[in-house]
Design a protein around this motif. Structure first.
Motif, PDB file in Angstrom:
ATOM      1  N   VAL A 163      13.644   1.889   4.912  1.00 48.29           N
ATOM      2  CA  VAL A 163      12.819   1.861   6.120  1.00 48.29           C
ATOM      3  C   VAL A 163      13.314   0.811   7.105  1.00 48.29           C
ATOM      4  O   VAL A 163      13.459  -0.359   6.756  1.00 48.29           O
ATOM      5  CB  VAL A 163      11.338   1.597   5.745  1.00 48.29           C
ATOM      6  N   VAL A 164      13.594   1.246   8.326  1.00 45.89           N
ATOM      7  CA  VAL A 164      14.002   0.322   9.384  1.00 45.89           C
ATOM      8  C   VAL A 164      12.956   0.262  10.490  1.00 45.89           C
ATOM      9  O   VAL A 164      13.077  -0.526  11.423  1.00 45.89           O
ATOM     10  CB  VAL A 164      15.363   0.747   9.985  1.00 45.89           C
ATOM     11  N   ARG A 165      11.950   1.096  10.374  1.00 43.49           N
ATOM     12  CA  ARG A 165      10.892   1.166  11.390  1.00 43.49           C
ATOM     13  C   ARG A 165       9.549   1.291  10.646  1.00 43.49           C
ATOM     14  O   ARG A 165       8.917   2.349  10.636  1.00 43.49           O
ATOM     15  CB  ARG A 165      11.130   2.387  12.285  1.00 43.49           C
ATOM     16  N   PRO A 166       9.104   0.229   9.971  1.00 45.25           N
ATOM     17  CA  PRO A 166       7.875   0.292   9.174  1.00 45.25           C
ATOM     18  C   PRO A 166       6.657   0.613  10.033  1.00 45.25           C
ATOM     19  O   PRO A 166       6.478   0.034  11.108  1.00 45.25           O
ATOM     20  CB  PRO A 166       7.780  -1.096   8.545  1.00 45.25           C
ATOM     21  N   ALA A 204       5.117   3.149   1.071  1.00 41.46           N
ATOM     22  CA  ALA A 204       6.548   2.832   1.088  1.00 41.46           C
ATOM     23  C   ALA A 204       7.132   2.843   2.494  1.00 41.46           C
ATOM     24  O   ALA A 204       8.173   2.229   2.737  1.00 41.46           O
ATOM     25  CB  ALA A 204       7.313   3.810   0.193  1.00 41.46           C
ATOM     26  N   ILE A 205       6.495   3.548   3.427  1.00 40.42           N
ATOM     27  CA  ILE A 205       7.001   3.553   4.815  1.00 40.42           C
ATOM     28  C   ILE A 205       6.212   2.588   5.698  1.00 40.42           C
ATOM     29  O   ILE A 205       6.333   2.614   6.921  1.00 40.42           O
ATOM     30  CB  ILE A 205       6.998   4.975   5.421  1.00 40.42           C
ATOM     31  N   VAL A 279       0.847  15.952   9.814  1.00 36.24           N
ATOM     32  CA  VAL A 279       2.290  15.695   9.791  1.00 36.24           C
ATOM     33  C   VAL A 279       2.793  15.762   8.353  1.00 36.24           C
ATOM     34  O   VAL A 279       2.193  15.175   7.439  1.00 36.24           O
ATOM     35  CB  VAL A 279       2.637  14.316  10.396  1.00 36.24           C
ATOM     36  N   TYR A 280       3.875  16.466   8.166  1.00 40.90           N
ATOM     37  CA  TYR A 280       4.522  16.570   6.856  1.00 40.90           C
ATOM     38  C   TYR A 280       5.123  15.211   6.503  1.00 40.90           C
ATOM     39  O   TYR A 280       5.765  14.559   7.337  1.00 40.90           O
ATOM     40  CB  TYR A 280       5.604  17.641   6.925  1.00 40.90           C
ATOM     41  N   TYR A 281       4.940  14.778   5.267  1.00 40.90           N
ATOM     42  CA  TYR A 281       5.363  13.422   4.887  1.00 40.90           C
ATOM     43  C   TYR A 281       6.818  13.139   5.211  1.00 40.90           C
ATOM     44  O   TYR A 281       7.156  12.043   5.687  1.00 40.90           O
ATOM     45  CB  TYR A 281       5.125  13.178   3.392  1.00 40.90           C
ATOM     46  N   PHE A 282       7.705  14.087   4.991  1.00 44.31           N
ATOM     47  CA  PHE A 282       9.127  13.791   5.162  1.00 44.31           C
ATOM     48  C   PHE A 282       9.543  13.680   6.630  1.00 44.31           C
ATOM     49  O   PHE A 282      10.597  13.123   6.929  1.00 44.31           O
ATOM     50  CB  PHE A 282       9.973  14.789   4.379  1.00 44.31           C
ATOM     51  N   GLN A 283       8.721  14.179   7.536  1.00 44.14           N
ATOM     52  CA  GLN A 283       8.929  13.871   8.948  1.00 44.14           C
ATOM     53  C   GLN A 283       8.635  12.386   9.186  1.00 44.14           C
ATOM     54  O   GLN A 283       9.372  11.704   9.911  1.00 44.14           O
ATOM     55  CB  GLN A 283       8.009  14.722   9.825  1.00 44.14           C
ATOM     56  N   PHE A 287      11.257   9.416  10.366  1.00 38.91           N
ATOM     57  CA  PHE A 287      10.973   8.567  11.519  1.00 38.91           C
ATOM     58  C   PHE A 287      11.054   7.097  11.121  1.00 38.91           C
ATOM     59  O   PHE A 287      11.661   6.280  11.833  1.00 38.91           O
ATOM     60  CB  PHE A 287       9.598   8.893  12.088  1.00 38.91           C
ATOM     61  N   ALA A 288      10.460   6.746   9.986  1.00 40.24           N
ATOM     62  CA  ALA A 288      10.492   5.355   9.522  1.00 40.24           C
ATOM     63  C   ALA A 288      11.907   4.908   9.196  1.00 40.24           C
ATOM     64  O   ALA A 288      12.234   3.718   9.285  1.00 40.24           O
ATOM     65  CB  ALA A 288       9.591   5.197   8.288  1.00 40.24           C
ATOM     66  N   GLN A 289      12.769   5.859   8.843  1.00 37.67           N
ATOM     67  CA  GLN A 289      14.163   5.533   8.539  1.00 37.67           C
ATOM     68  C   GLN A 289      15.029   5.468   9.788  1.00 37.67           C
ATOM     69  O   GLN A 289      16.226   5.210   9.696  1.00 37.67           O
ATOM     70  CB  GLN A 289      14.725   6.570   7.567  1.00 37.67           C
TER      71      GLN A 289
END
Length: 334
Positions: A163-166, A204-205, A279-283, A287-289
């Motif tokens: 994660v680079v954008r928590p 985790a995000i 929103v689907y979790y992996f979206q 985004f957080a990545q």
């Protein structure tokens, strides 16, 4: 696909969701046949770089997968439903691999098939059908949902390091849906009465998961009486609103479509607009990545998660593929 040309796109895949009405599928097949004929393509040519998939989910295997839905097809012809599911699993067995899907319904179908086909008599009936196409189901490939794959094989800590954008300070309501958890004897994903996998994935995000009072309710998609799903969605969204969640985080594509489109029905029926983006979790993970908001398909949502945009000003200091800590800095590998 109507604009397809062999020169510009030498590989063509046409996908028709298997849960559509048969009339829709038949009409589409007629259009595809006319399309192929107009271009002088020999549909019987095995080397043709074009395949038609009637698919209900995503299993990236070599072959033309037909992932059957866990409700309608099964209720009409269970043996045929099992045979199609078993046929999909044989593709993984040929490769000596397990199967994972990003769809709760597909996971439910394939998991139930895996469970039921432990019965030798039933397996023999299914294999009698599969023999017509030169296949045999052996029961050697496990079935998993991608959420459990991330939990068990990747781990929450490893996700956190990417994660680079928590998404700190964002409250997300959790919706598990029906098919990921139940029947628990078959799915074996989590405690169906107190699941935690999505809460931990959201943590985790960097976001804060909140459990609203009606978290366990079905989205109502499978109900055939119009009043029932609208009332269920209203009850569920009311409690999401009560906990002041900005996003309804889910893991099921069917639940997503129900809440994205169904909220308009709720507003029309009750005169109350919730405007809570599902929103689907992996979206959210992408985004957080560090993946830009505009590249995650949110433009196709009826209710857009614009609250995420306040995090876009955060500097992405590393490649999303490079492990980082939750503050966004690089982390050296030991």
């Amino acid at each position: 696909w109507r604009d397809y040309t062999m020169a510009e796109q030498p590989a063509l895949t046409i996908v028709i969701p298997a849960y559509n009405e048969s009339a829709i599928i038949e009409n589409t097949l007629e259009q595809v046949a006319a399309f192929i004929s107009e271009r002088g393509i020999d549909a019987g040519d095995d080397s043709l770089p074009c395949r038609l998939l009637i698919a209900g989910g995503a299993i990236d295997l070599t072959g033309e997968e037909e992932a059957t839905d866990p409700i309608y097809f099964k209720s009409k012809d269970k043996l045929s439903w099992l045979a199609v599911a078993a046929r999909n699993l044989t593709l993984a067995e040929d490769l000596g691999l397990d199967v994972f899907t990003n769809c709760s319904g597909c996971t439910a179908t394939l998991s139930e098939a895996y469970h039921l086909l432990k019965d030798e008599e039933l397996r023999a009936k299914v294999n009698a059908r599969l023999k017509r196409i030169g296949r045999e189901y052996k029961g050697t490939s496990r079935v998993r949902h991608v959420a459990t794959l991330v939990r068990d094989e990747v781990g929450y800590d490893a996700v956190r390091k990417t994660v680079v954008r928590p998404l700190e300070g964002m409250k997300m309501a959790i919706h598990y849906g029906c098919h990921l958890l139940k029947p628990s004897k078959i799915m074996q994903v989590d405690d169906p009465n107190n699941p935690e996998v999505l809460e931990h994935l959201v943590e985790a995000i960097g976001a804060t998961p909140v459990r609203h009072r009606n978290w366990y309710l079905c989205c109502g998609k499978a109900c055939q009486v119009e009043d029932i799903p609208v009332n269920m969605m209203h009850a569920l969204l009311s409690t999401v609103k009560d906990v002041e969640a900005e996003i309804l985080c889910l893991i099921c594509p069917t639940c997503f479509s129900q809440f994205d489109y169904g909220q308009m029905k709720v507003e029309k029926r009750f005169g109350e607009g919730f405007h809570i983006p599902p929103v689907y979790y992996f979206q959210l993970l992408a985004f957080a990545q560090g993946v830009p908001y505009e590249k995650l398909g949110f433009d196709r949502h009826r209710f857009k998660p614009e609250s995420l945009k306040r995090y876009e000003t955060m500097a992405v200091t590393a490649d999303p593929a490079t492990p980082t800590n939750s503050a966004g800095g690089s982390e050296e590998k030991g």
